[in-house]
Design a protein around this motif. Structure first.
Motif, PDB file in Angstrom:
ATOM      1  N   GLU A  94       0.831  -1.153   0.122  1.00  0.00           N
ATOM      2  CA  GLU A  94       0.168   0.032  -0.113  1.00  0.00           C
ATOM      3  C   GLU A  94       1.073   1.381  -0.088  1.00  0.00           C
ATOM      4  O   GLU A  94       1.834   1.202   0.668  1.00  0.00           O
ATOM      5  CB  GLU A  94      -0.780  -0.099   1.182  1.00  0.00           C
TER       6      GLU A  94
ATOM      7  N   GLN B 123       7.230   3.658  -8.762  1.00  0.00           N
ATOM      8  CA  GLN B 123       6.124   3.532  -7.735  1.00  0.00           C
ATOM      9  C   GLN B 123       6.152   4.674  -6.620  1.00  0.00           C
ATOM     10  O   GLN B 123       4.958   4.869  -6.128  1.00  0.00           O
ATOM     11  CB  GLN B 123       6.288   2.213  -7.177  1.00  0.00           C
TER      12      GLN B 123
ATOM     13  N   LYS C  68      -0.611  10.094  -5.582  1.00  0.00           N
ATOM     14  CA  LYS C  68      -2.236   9.511  -5.113  1.00  0.00           C
ATOM     15  C   LYS C  68      -2.097   9.809  -3.492  1.00  0.00           C
ATOM     16  O   LYS C  68      -3.608  10.290  -3.256  1.00  0.00           O
ATOM     17  CB  LYS C  68      -1.997   7.757  -4.986  1.00  0.00           C
TER      18      LYS C  68
ATOM     19  N   THR D 204       0.118  -0.125 -20.061  1.00  0.00           N
ATOM     20  CA  THR D 204      -0.895  -0.360 -19.136  1.00  0.00           C
ATOM     21  C   THR D 204      -2.215   0.158 -19.813  1.00  0.00           C
ATOM     22  O   THR D 204      -2.301   1.542 -20.154  1.00  0.00           O
ATOM     23  CB  THR D 204      -0.834   0.212 -17.954  1.00  0.00           C
TER      24      THR D 204
ATOM     25  N   ASP E 275      -7.596   0.502 -17.205  1.00  0.00           N
ATOM     26  CA  ASP E 275      -7.080   0.041 -16.067  1.00  0.00           C
ATOM     27  C   ASP E 275      -6.589   1.233 -15.024  1.00  0.00           C
ATOM     28  O   ASP E 275      -6.663   1.004 -13.961  1.00  0.00           O
ATOM     29  CB  ASP E 275      -6.308  -1.043 -16.146  1.00  0.00           C
ATOM     30  N   ILE E 276      -5.913   2.158 -15.657  1.00  0.00           N
ATOM     31  CA  ILE E 276      -5.424   3.581 -15.165  1.00  0.00           C
ATOM     32  C   ILE E 276      -6.807   4.144 -14.316  1.00  0.00           C
ATOM     33  O   ILE E 276      -6.698   4.636 -13.269  1.00  0.00           O
ATOM     34  CB  ILE E 276      -4.544   4.237 -15.950  1.00  0.00           C
TER      35      ILE E 276
ATOM     36  N   LYS F  96      -9.854   3.151 -13.716  1.00  0.00           N
ATOM     37  CA  LYS F  96     -10.391   2.392 -12.718  1.00  0.00           C
ATOM     38  C   LYS F  96      -9.516   2.540 -11.307  1.00  0.00           C
ATOM     39  O   LYS F  96     -10.245   2.843 -10.189  1.00  0.00           O
ATOM     40  CB  LYS F  96     -10.435   0.734 -12.702  1.00  0.00           C
ATOM     41  N   SER F  97      -8.154   2.530 -11.354  1.00  0.00           N
ATOM     42  CA  SER F  97      -7.426   2.880 -10.237  1.00  0.00           C
ATOM     43  C   SER F  97      -7.452   4.441  -9.606  1.00  0.00           C
ATOM     44  O   SER F  97      -7.420   4.686  -8.650  1.00  0.00           O
ATOM     45  CB  SER F  97      -5.892   2.255 -10.196  1.00  0.00           C
ATOM     46  N   MET F  98      -7.602   5.132 -10.584  1.00  0.00           N
ATOM     47  CA  MET F  98      -7.661   6.689 -10.341  1.00  0.00           C
ATOM     48  C   MET F  98      -8.732   7.160  -9.704  1.00  0.00           C
ATOM     49  O   MET F  98      -9.027   8.170  -9.134  1.00  0.00           O
ATOM     50  CB  MET F  98      -6.914   7.323 -11.341  1.00  0.00           C
TER      51      MET F  98
ATOM     52  N   GLU G 239     -18.608   3.172  -8.555  1.00  0.00           N
ATOM     53  CA  GLU G 239     -17.384   2.862  -9.074  1.00  0.00           C
ATOM     54  C   GLU G 239     -17.252   2.719 -10.577  1.00  0.00           C
ATOM     55  O   GLU G 239     -16.540   3.475 -11.018  1.00  0.00           O
ATOM     56  CB  GLU G 239     -16.935   1.601  -8.385  1.00  0.00           C
TER      57      GLU G 239
ATOM     58  N   ALA H  69     -15.401   5.355 -13.033  1.00  0.00           N
ATOM     59  CA  ALA H  69     -14.100   4.887 -13.754  1.00  0.00           C
ATOM     60  C   ALA H  69     -14.484   5.228 -15.233  1.00  0.00           C
ATOM     61  O   ALA H  69     -13.542   5.540 -15.993  1.00  0.00           O
ATOM     62  CB  ALA H  69     -13.970   3.338 -13.652  1.00  0.00           C
TER      63      ALA H  69
END
Length: 198
Positions: free
Chosen positions: A1, A31, A38, A104, A108-109, A111-113, A132, A136
Motif C-alpha cells: 500500500e 512507484q 496518489k 497499461t 485500468d488506469i 479504474k485505479s484513479m 465505482e 471509472a
C-alpha cells in the motif's frame, strides 16, 4: 500500500518543505513518485472533479452515445475552477504518457484513479462504492478523449483569477458591466471566479 511505503512519506515530507524542488524526483522509483501523487490526491479536502458536480459527472456517464458523453465531460471540465482544470489537464496528459510507455490500458488506469478524483459528500473517504463503474467510465473518457476535451477548452480565452476592468472608455459602471456580461454570454470571455469592477 502506498501510504505504508516509507519512501512515499519521506518524499512527501521533503516536497512539503520544498527541499531541492523537482530534483527530488531524480533517482526515485516510479512507484514511489506515483504513491506521492496518489497520497496528495487522497488528502485533498475535496476531489479534483469537485463534489459540487458529482451528480452531473455520474449522469454524464449514462449518456446514450460516446459523442454525447464526450460533450458532457467537456462541458463539466469547462465548469471546474481554473486551478482544478489546469491540474486535471497535466494529470491526464501524464497518465496517458504512462499508459503509452508502460502498456497499461487506459481503462485500468482510470479504474485505479477514479476514486481519488471523484467522490461525493456522502463518502467519508474517497473509496469506491456503488458509483465505482460510473466514476471509472468518466476518468476513462477523460484519458481516451483528452486532446479533444482540453483543446476545446484551450480555444476559449480564459481570464485571470480576478478580472479587473477600469472605467476608461465607459460612461458609467452600468454600461461597463453590461458590456462585460454581453461578452461573457457570447463566450468571448470565461469567468472563473469573481469579477471586480474598479
Amino acid at each position: 500500500e502506498d501510504q505504508a511505503d516509507p519512501g512515499v512519506a519521506l518524499l512527501s515530507s521533503q516536497l512539503d518543505e520544498d527541499i531541492h524542488g523537482t530534483t527530488l524526483y531524480h533517482g526515485q522509483h516510479p512507484q514511489t513518485v506515483a504513491g506521492v501523487l496518489k497520497a496528495w490526491l487522497r488528502q485533498m479536502p475535496e476531489p479534483l472533479l469537485t463534489t459540487q458536480f458529482f451528480d452531473e459527472w455520474i449522469e454524464t456517464s449514462n449518456a446514450t452515445t460516446r459523442e454525447d458523453c464526450v460533450e458532457g465531460v467537456t462541458r463539466l471540465v469547462a465548469k471546474l475552477p481554473l486551478a482544478n482544470c489546469e491540474i486535471l489537464s497535466h494529470l491526464t496528459k501524464l497518465l496517458k504518457e504512462h499508459s503509452n510507455a508502460s502498456g497499461t490500458p487506459e481503462r485500468d488506469i482510470a479504474k485505479s484513479m477514479a476514486p481519488l478524483l471523484l467522490w461525493s459528500d456522502d463518502e467519508d473517504l474517497p473509496v469506491p462504492q456503488s458509483s465505482e463503474v460510473h466514476r471509472a467510465e468518466m476518468i476513462c473518457v477523460l484519458l481516451e478523449e483528452r486532446d479533444k476535451i482540453f483543446s476545446k477548452r484551450e480555444r476559449k480565452q480564459i481570464t485571470e483569477v480576478t478580472i479587473e476592468f477600469t472605467m476608461q472608455g465607459y460612461p458609467s459602471i452600468k454600461e461597463m458591466r453590461d458590456h462585460v456580461e454581453k461578452m461573457h454570454k457570447e463566450d468571448k470571455i470565461v469567468f472563473t471566479t469573481t469579477t471586480k469592477y474598479i
